[in-house]
Enzyme design. Structure first.
Site, PDB file in Angstrom:
ATOM      1  N   GLY A 244       0.819  -1.105  -0.100  1.00  0.00           N
ATOM      2  CA  GLY A 244       0.109   0.012  -0.039  1.00  0.00           C
ATOM      3  C   GLY A 244       0.884   1.222   0.046  1.00  0.00           C
ATOM      4  N   CYS A 245       0.469   2.349   0.714  1.00  0.00           N
ATOM      5  CA  CYS A 245       1.109   3.515   0.851  1.00  0.00           C
ATOM      6  C   CYS A 245       2.499   3.362   1.361  1.00  0.00           C
ATOM      7  CB  CYS A 245       0.294   4.791   1.542  1.00  0.00           C
ATOM      8  SG  CYS A 245       1.105   6.050   2.108  1.00  0.00           S
TER       9      CYS A 245
END
Length: 271
Positions: free
Chosen positions: A89-90
């Site tokens: 993800g981020c």
């Protein structure tokens, strides 16, 4: 009629609140920080500014290309060091999680797995470059093993959601492991099998089966591109940004509570 009017007033009030919070976030953002994540932190996602708000001048750095490639990362093999590369993800989230572990010497946010050279953040966010947001973790295997890093990796994100982590959606947020040695590849395969076994017995409230399966991609690291400077150490620089407070802080706290023996001494006092 009264219910309809009340509903409209509630909708209007909610809209005004969202816009006021968004304006506050925009006005208080530190110089050089990516607005795509910052301005949308009120809704815990990084894309599409709410209400058609325009980016301030300092957000132009989003379009700046990185001039640093994997060749600029230090050679750690001579000193017995090792490098792991994960995408969950981020990269702001994953970076903050691994920075608190013992034996970790450096964590660098960047891009891997795409087809283009020297991608910019904007190009990666568009999904067209094919890169994933990842972190390169330089660690001392005498202090922490790659297997430990894999355990933390699974706990730090939801590997069952393909191309998505929460409200962040896109191929750049895919769960991925880029191995740098044959041992890493074998350990990653074993760890993935163990995680799938754990997920198969997962239950909601201790009684409702909610089986899942990892969607994590496993591939050799061909090239790592270091992300723009303003992405590095982001959570440490801006822990109170709403996106960080809502998305990153809980993950950091979870890892502290789940893996206290893996924490660096600078962090264990907060457990």
């Amino acid at each position: 009629l009264h219910k309809m009017a009340l509903g409209r007033l509630i909708t209007l009030a909610s809209t005004l609140t969202l816009l006021s919070h968004s304006a506050l976030v925009l006005s208080s953002s530190p110089s050089g920080v990516s607005t795509q994540r910052f301005a949308n932190s009120i809704v815990t996602r990084r894309r599409d500014l709410p209400g058609g708000l325009r980016l301030p001048r300092w957000a132009g750095t989003v379009r700046r290309k990185s001039s640093i490639s994997s060749e600029a990362l230090p050679d750690i093999s001579g000193g017995g060091g090792e490098r792991a590369v994960f995408g969950g993800g981020c990269f702001w989230c994953i970076e903050a999680v691994f920075q608190q572990l013992k034996g970790v010497k450096a964590v660098t946010s960047g891009y891997a797995g795409g087809g283009s050279s020297n991608p910019s953040y904007e190009e990666v966010c568009s999904g067209k470059s094919g890169h994933a947001e990842v972190v390169a973790i330089d660690f001392n295997p005498r202090e922490i093993d790659y297997k430990d890093l894999l355990d933390v990796f699974w706990a730090a994100h939801d590997a069952t959601t393909k191309n998505r982590q929460g409200a962040d959606v896109g191929t750049q947020y895919r769960s991925s492991i880029f191995y740098t040695t044959e041992r890493q590849r074998k350990l990653a395969l074993q760890s993935m099998a163990s995680e799938n076994e754990r997920l198969s017995g997962r239950k909601l409230l201790g009684c409702i089966p909610v089986p899942g399966q990892v969607t994590t991609e496993l591939e050799p690291l061909e090239r790592f591109w270091t992300a723009e400077k303003y992405h590095q150490n982001y959570f440490r620089k801006a822990p109170y940004v709403p996106y960080c407070a809502v998305n990153i802080a809980p993950k950091v706290a979870k890892i502290k509570g789940t893996f206290p023996k893996l924490l660096a001494s600078a962090f264990d006092e907060d457990v």
